[in-house]
Design an enzyme around this catalytic site. Structure first.
Site, PDB file in Angstrom:
ATOM      1  CG  ASP A 138      26.999  74.679 133.707  1.00  0.00           C
ATOM      2  OD1 ASP A 138      27.783  73.290 133.419  1.00  0.00           O
ATOM      3  OD2 ASP A 138      26.357  75.536 133.341  1.00  0.00           O
TER       4      ASP A 138
ATOM      5  CB  SER B 151      30.471  77.951 128.344  1.00  0.00           C
ATOM      6  OG  SER B 151      31.440  76.984 128.102  1.00  0.00           O
TER       7      SER B 151
ATOM      8  CG  HIS C 106      27.469  73.755 129.590  1.00  0.00           C
ATOM      9  ND1 HIS C 106      28.184  74.830 131.271  1.00  0.00           N
ATOM     10  CD2 HIS C 106      28.205  74.572 128.392  1.00  0.00           C
ATOM     11  CE1 HIS C 106      28.656  75.858 130.341  1.00  0.00           C
ATOM     12  NE2 HIS C 106      28.620  74.956 129.221  1.00  0.00           N
TER      13      HIS C 106
END
Length: 491
Positions: free
Chosen positions: A431, A210, A459
């Site tokens: 996602d 991320s 995610h």
């Protein structure tokens, strides 16, 4: 595992030019860590845990003796390690997630092919967790912020939120002043090179999730020739504006909620709010605005807490049944499941105490963003995005802390990683937090990015399926780059 809770504001910045080494070398003003026992962590079978703290300059662009930040580290080494390659440095995203905690969990969760070849090294980035933490939000203000209506329609409600977020922003300015821009992503990327040198690796091997992909991409531009292998999972596109990033996230969460709704309708036995999950969520939010359900102790499940619970559950497909049960229980007057989901996202304990996750999150995001949205523009986008993205648009527009941030900004570079080896950029089709569209964009920006796609939900992707695992493991261990366009099935 926290793999990034908030998609960071991003923007275009000119590519770096020249050699950053004179002000960014890993030797200037750095105190190497002294490794010792790890306090507060349970023993892991067949793994040795060591913890340490190293000091780095507060400002890599102008190091001043005595002005340093502490960087906390954890190193996990398997007793079965053989033919060691080096260290795998990891970051969980956020910004604000603890890389120390991530290394501890990954020492038990990564494939054997990795833990038997690498030390797993995690660090809390500057301002995060145990690394000179930013702490400027009160627990009371965080409770109010999370519990606030995610879409305040009336001028009075909107102005109340503006006042709250202004107070939160100013509390950071009052405490940290000129230090605020020093929590930027570029400064943290320079810390990473000091960590690389401290663990004795000539070149960096890195796994970032991320926001950790933004940190890795920034490192790749600053130190392209010091890279062995980078895996960037859950890609952030550094070239888009903060407004475009927020809108992309609104679109991503809408898409994820639609996928949840489809699952719910097809799995009524596991989804007590079937057949129409979207209607159930919309009704729950509306009811929470007028008559929030209370629990023992006086806490009330306002619209903000219900919304936070929904957001929390969409990061992983495994949480979908939890969300369905929580909304069903709420209908019957029991908010326990809503608070459990929301508190796990907010890192709020049973006593109402918060970690510094969101203090650090806003400090980093606001320092990075040199084009923050204005309060007036946020109000306009709130109305526009409410129509385009009914559940998540209005909230995504309201980045009001950064709109009122008192600190100077330090935007990160956004350009090619000239001289770097191939970098694997992993994207998940479902996602919500870092929408898949950002994956090829980041790969293209770097110029050496190779896209690896997972057709799954949630995610980030690694290590969740055998196909993804094999591709990433082969790259990390043998530097075998996945074939162009490789896509892995959801299961």
């Amino acid at each position: 595992m926290l793999a990034g809770c908030v998609s960071p504001p991003t923007r275009w910045a000119a590519p770096m030019s020249g050699d950053p080494a004179p002000s960014g070398s890993a030797s200037a003003g750095v105190t190497p860590p002294t490794w010792g026992p790890c306090e507060g962590y349970r023993d892991v079978p067949n793994v040795t845990l060591e913890c340490g703290v190293m000091k780095v300059p507060q400002d890599w662009n102008a190091p001043v003796q005595g002005k340093t930040f502490d960087i906390a580290l954890l190193r996990a080494r398997s007793s079965r390690q053989s033919q060691r390659i080096g260290s795998l440095v990891v970051n969980p995203g956020g910004p604000g997630g603890s890389g120390v905690d991530l290394a501890y969990y990954l020492s038990q969760g990564l494939p054997n092919e990795i833990v038997w070849k690498f030390d797993i090294v995690g660090f809390d980035p500057r301002g995060v967790g145990k690394s000179s933490p930013v702490e400027c939000f009160s627990d009371e203000d965080l409770d109010t912020n999370f519990g606030f209506d995610p879409d305040p329609v009336s001028d009075a409600a909107f102005n109340e939120l503006v006042a709250l977020t202004r107070r939160m922003a100013q509390s950071c300015g009052d405490k940290y002043g000129d230090q605020l821009p020093l929590f930027s992503t570029e400064q943290a990327a320079r810390d990473m090179d000091a960590i690389r040198a401290a663990v004795g690796d000539e070149k960096l091997t890195y796994l970032g999730y991320s926001y950790g992909t933004l940190l890795g991409a920034t490192y790749a531009q600053l130190f392209p020739t010091k890279i062995r292998a980078l895996v960037l999972d859950g890609a952030v596109d550094p070239t888009i504006s903060s407004v475009a990033s927020s809108e992309g996230q609104a679109k991503g969460f809408e898409r994820a909620f639609t996928n949840f709704s489809t699952w719910c309708a097809s799995n009524a036995g596991q989804c007590p709010i079937a057949p129409d999950a979207r209607a159930a969520a919309t009704t729950a939010l509306a009811a929470a605005r007028t008559a929030p359900v209370g629990q023992t102790g006086g806490r009330r499940a306002t619209a903000g807490w219900v919304f936070t619970a929904i957001i929390s559950s969409l990061y992983s497909e495994t949480r979908w049944p939890d969300l369905a049960s929580a909304l069903s229980d709420l209908q019957r007057g029991n908010p326990k499941g809503i608070f459990e989901l929301a508190d796990s996202y907010a890192e709020r304990d049973a006593q109402g105490k918060y970690s510094n996750l969101f203090d650090a999150n806003l400090a980093v995001n606001c320092a990075d963003d040199d084009e923050s949205i204005t309060v007036e523009r946020a109000r306009q986008l709130q109305a526009e995005w409410r129509v385009k993205y009914p559940l998540f648009g209005a909230s995504s527009a309201l980045n009001l802390v950064c709109a009122q941030w008192p600190g100077k900004r330090d935007p990160y570079p956004a350009g090619k990683a000239e001289g770097a080896p191939p970098i694997v950029v992993v994207g998940t089709k479902g996602d919500p937090a870092t929408p898949y569209e950002q994956t090829p964009a980041l790969a293209a920006m770097l110029g050496v990015g190779v896209v690896l796609t997972w057709e799954g939900e949630g995610h980030t992707a690694y290590p969740q399926t055998s196909c993804i695992n094999k591709a990433v493991n082969d790259y990390l261990v043998s530097l075998k780059v996945p074939p162009a366009g490789q896509s892995c099935p959801a299961r």
